[in-house]
Design a protein around this motif. Structure first.
Motif, PDB file in Angstrom:
ATOM      1  N   LEU A 139       0.711  -1.255  -0.118  1.00 41.79           N
ATOM      2  CA  LEU A 139      -0.040   0.146   0.036  1.00 41.79           C
ATOM      3  C   LEU A 139       1.028   1.194   0.013  1.00 41.79           C
ATOM      4  N   THR A 140       1.929   1.276   0.875  1.00 44.76           N
ATOM      5  CA  THR A 140       2.711   2.330   0.805  1.00 44.76           C
ATOM      6  C   THR A 140       3.379   2.673  -0.476  1.00 44.76           C
ATOM      7  N   TYR A 141       3.991   1.735  -1.187  1.00 42.80           N
ATOM      8  CA  TYR A 141       4.334   1.677  -2.627  1.00 42.80           C
ATOM      9  C   TYR A 141       3.330   2.326  -3.555  1.00 42.80           C
ATOM     10  N   GLN A 142       1.892   2.018  -3.634  1.00 41.48           N
ATOM     11  CA  GLN A 142       0.801   2.601  -4.261  1.00 41.48           C
ATOM     12  C   GLN A 142       0.741   4.001  -3.960  1.00 41.48           C
ATOM     13  N   LEU A 143       0.724   4.419  -2.673  1.00 37.67           N
ATOM     14  CA  LEU A 143       0.426   5.626  -2.091  1.00 37.67           C
ATOM     15  C   LEU A 143       1.511   6.629  -2.723  1.00 37.67           C
ATOM     16  N   ILE A 144       2.828   6.146  -2.890  1.00 39.76           N
ATOM     17  CA  ILE A 144       3.862   6.945  -3.305  1.00 39.76           C
ATOM     18  C   ILE A 144       3.590   7.174  -4.974  1.00 39.76           C
ATOM     19  N   ILE A 145       3.328   6.379  -5.420  1.00 44.05           N
ATOM     20  CA  ILE A 145       3.248   6.215  -6.939  1.00 44.05           C
ATOM     21  C   ILE A 145       1.860   7.202  -7.492  1.00 44.05           C
ATOM     22  N   ASN A 146       0.887   6.998  -6.549  1.00 47.01           N
ATOM     23  CA  ASN A 146      -0.296   7.735  -6.719  1.00 47.01           C
ATOM     24  C   ASN A 146      -0.697   8.859  -5.870  1.00 47.01           C
ATOM     25  N   PHE A 147       0.478   9.454  -5.228  1.00 44.51           N
ATOM     26  CA  PHE A 147       0.375  10.332  -4.308  1.00 44.51           C
ATOM     27  C   PHE A 147      -0.363  11.608  -4.783  1.00 44.51           C
ATOM     28  N   PHE A 148      -0.156  12.147  -5.945  1.00 44.21           N
ATOM     29  CA  PHE A 148      -0.915  13.388  -6.480  1.00 44.21           C
ATOM     30  C   PHE A 148      -2.164  13.246  -6.910  1.00 44.21           C
ATOM     31  N   GLN A 149      -2.766  11.816  -6.974  1.00 43.27           N
ATOM     32  CA  GLN A 149      -4.061  11.433  -7.537  1.00 43.27           C
ATOM     33  C   GLN A 149      -5.136  11.733  -6.114  1.00 43.27           C
ATOM     34  N   HIS A 150      -4.564  11.590  -5.083  1.00 47.63           N
ATOM     35  CA  HIS A 150      -5.458  11.373  -3.849  1.00 47.63           C
ATOM     36  C   HIS A 150      -5.874  12.808  -3.409  1.00 47.63           C
ATOM     37  N   ASP A 151      -7.171  13.216  -3.045  1.00 47.99           N
ATOM     38  CA  ASP A 151      -7.554  14.325  -2.265  1.00 47.99           C
ATOM     39  C   ASP A 151      -7.176  14.206  -0.876  1.00 47.99           C
ATOM     40  N   TRP A 152      -6.105  14.771  -0.456  1.00 47.77           N
ATOM     41  CA  TRP A 152      -5.562  14.589   0.752  1.00 47.77           C
ATOM     42  C   TRP A 152      -6.597  15.346   2.007  1.00 47.77           C
ATOM     43  N   LEU A 153      -7.102  16.422   1.408  1.00 47.80           N
ATOM     44  CA  LEU A 153      -7.831  17.197   2.372  1.00 47.80           C
ATOM     45  C   LEU A 153      -9.262  16.276   2.658  1.00 47.80           C
ATOM     46  N   PHE A 154      -9.728  15.902   1.721  1.00 50.58           N
ATOM     47  CA  PHE A 154     -10.897  14.803   1.699  1.00 50.58           C
ATOM     48  C   PHE A 154     -10.326  13.611   2.800  1.00 50.58           C
ATOM     49  N   GLU A 155      -9.170  12.966   2.485  1.00 46.99           N
ATOM     50  CA  GLU A 155      -9.100  11.841   3.282  1.00 46.99           C
ATOM     51  C   GLU A 155      -8.766  12.236   4.952  1.00 46.99           C
ATOM     52  N   LEU A 156      -8.215  13.589   4.856  1.00 46.55           N
ATOM     53  CA  LEU A 156      -7.809  13.966   6.273  1.00 46.55           C
ATOM     54  C   LEU A 156      -9.121  14.200   7.081  1.00 46.55           C
ATOM     55  N   ARG A 157     -10.335  14.738   6.281  1.00 47.02           N
ATOM     56  CA  ARG A 157     -11.368  14.809   6.821  1.00 47.02           C
ATOM     57  C   ARG A 157     -12.194  13.581   7.231  1.00 47.02           C
ATOM     58  N   ALA A 158     -11.896  12.856   6.330  1.00 49.47           N
ATOM     59  CA  ALA A 158     -12.731  11.381   6.677  1.00 49.47           C
ATOM     60  C   ALA A 158     -11.865  10.744   7.768  1.00 49.47           C
ATOM     61  N   PHE A 159     -10.575  10.527   7.894  1.00 46.75           N
ATOM     62  CA  PHE A 159      -9.919  10.347   9.066  1.00 46.75           C
ATOM     63  C   PHE A 159     -10.307  10.893  10.487  1.00 46.75           C
ATOM     64  N   PHE A 160     -10.628  12.322  10.373  1.00 49.50           N
ATOM     65  CA  PHE A 160     -11.118  13.178  11.537  1.00 49.50           C
ATOM     66  C   PHE A 160     -12.230  12.783  11.751  1.00 49.50           C
ATOM     67  N   LEU A 161     -13.223  12.348  10.947  1.00 55.42           N
ATOM     68  CA  LEU A 161     -14.411  11.798  11.226  1.00 55.42           C
ATOM     69  C   LEU A 161     -14.647  10.729  12.038  1.00 55.42           C
ATOM     70  N   THR A 162     -13.690   9.769  11.882  1.00 62.15           N
ATOM     71  CA  THR A 162     -13.686   8.607  12.670  1.00 62.15           C
ATOM     72  C   THR A 162     -13.285   8.851  14.285  1.00 62.15           C
ATOM     73  N   ILE A 163     -12.771  10.079  14.464  1.00 65.16           N
ATOM     74  CA  ILE A 163     -12.262  10.524  15.757  1.00 65.16           C
ATOM     75  C   ILE A 163     -13.573  11.402  16.578  1.00 65.16           C
ATOM     76  N   TRP A 164     -13.974  12.292  15.704  1.00 66.20           N
ATOM     77  CA  TRP A 164     -15.010  13.338  16.672  1.00 66.20           C
ATOM     78  C   TRP A 164     -16.138  12.756  16.350  1.00 66.20           C
ATOM     79  N   PHE A 165     -16.758  11.769  15.579  1.00 67.65           N
ATOM     80  CA  PHE A 165     -17.852  11.252  15.725  1.00 67.65           C
ATOM     81  C   PHE A 165     -17.961  10.155  16.831  1.00 67.65           C
ATOM     82  N   PRO A 166     -17.126   9.393  17.015  1.00 71.10           N
ATOM     83  CA  PRO A 166     -17.150   8.676  18.494  1.00 71.10           C
ATOM     84  C   PRO A 166     -17.042   9.386  19.758  1.00 71.10           C
ATOM     85  N   ALA A 167     -16.288  10.433  19.608  1.00 70.21           N
ATOM     86  CA  ALA A 167     -16.098  11.174  21.014  1.00 70.21           C
ATOM     87  C   ALA A 167     -17.060  12.019  21.137  1.00 70.21           C
TER      88      ALA A 167
END
Length: 285
Positions: A139-167
């Motif tokens: 996965l790390t290898y694929q992420l490096i290759i496709n790094f600029f194809q990801h919407d990292w702001l969206f991914e960050l908000r999705a990750f943050f969702l898994t913290i603030w919703f349970p809290a």
């Protein structure tokens, strides 16, 4: 289905829906949530929140509820799960990997506490570790290759969702846990003594608020003693005696658990009244 459709469960579910909707709307207003996250939000709502409702009604302490609902969600395993979902393999590979993981985890669980299957436990653990290492590296290898194809702001908000919703859903779960615990306690009192004065019940409500363990274990002889109380002063003295007794019993149970883990002790009682024989420990396990 009939059991799920009972009045109490439907009311709790409706309150949970309303509470969750309020959370998502508030998050939308302050800019940390939008409708692009609806799939992740639905998963959190369904697979985190709904099971947590049943956890809340079963928990025996605030610490237990907090650990089972929140700490589980922000632990290392949760982070790894999020990380692995950033990229995907072909459908055949994913099905094969998931099937292998299920089989190996089943073998690991069955063989964990059985000495005759110790080799199976070690082998399944090793293979699971190897699969995990392979997935992370790949996965790390694929992420490096496709790094600029990801919407990292969206991914960050999705990750943050898994913290603030349970809290933020925790206050609802704590309120539900206290309500269900008090309701169960009052039902236990009704079986033993259906004529307990309302004033005594209100005293219990005040004395046990925000102390789930006191609510959960108030039954049996304590209910009979409460019935025999003739004044508010006697009720308060009884509750003080009950709290002291419960603390002592919890302390002894923890000491027993420590002895069990260590496998220590000789036949007989220790000074604090704990039975300490561990000669048959292996056979008992």
């Amino acid at each position: 289905i009939k059991a799920f459709c009972c009045k109490q469960i439907l009311i709790v579910f409706a309150l949970y829906v309303a509470y969750s909707a309020t959370l998502f709307y508030s998050a939308y207003e302050i800019g940390i949530w939008d409708f692009d996250l609806w799939k992740d939000s639905l998963l959190e709502f369904a697979f985190i929140g709904i099971p947590a409702i049943f956890v809340a009604t079963e928990s025996r302490s605030e610490k237990d509820l907090f650990k089972r609902v929140f700490l589980t969600e922000i632990g290392f395993a949760a982070f790894i799960s999020f990380y692995l979902n950033l990229e995907s393999f072909s459908i055949l590979i994913e099905v094969a990997i998931q099937a292998a993981i299920v089989i190996l985890m089943t073998l690991q669980t069955v063989s964990k506490n059985k000495s005759e299957y110790r080799a199976v436990y070690k082998l399944s653990t090793f293979i699971l570790t190897a699969i995990g290492f392979f997935l992370i590296v790949s996965l790390t290898y694929q992420l490096i290759i496709n790094f600029f194809q990801h919407d990292w702001l969206f991914e960050l908000r999705a990750f943050f969702l898994t913290i603030w919703f349970p809290a933020l859903v925790l206050p609802f779960l704590f309120a539900l846990a206290y309500y269900s615990s008090f309701e169960a306690m009052y039902k236990r009192l009704g079986v033993v003594a259906d004529d307990v004065p309302m004033l005594y019940k209100l005293i219990l409500l005040g004395a046990f608020s925000f102390h789930m363990k006191y609510i959960k274990y108030f039954a049996g002889m304590w209910a009979f003693k409460l019935k025999d109380c003739e004044s508010v002063k006697e009720v308060r003295n009884l509750l003080k005696e009950y709290k002291t007794d419960l603390k002592d019993r919890i302390k002894k149970e923890r000491e027993k658990a420590d002895l069990f883990k260590k496998g220590e002790g000789k036949r007989g009682y220790l000074q604090n009244g704990l039975w300490s024989d561990r000669t048959m420990l292996k056979k008992i396990k």
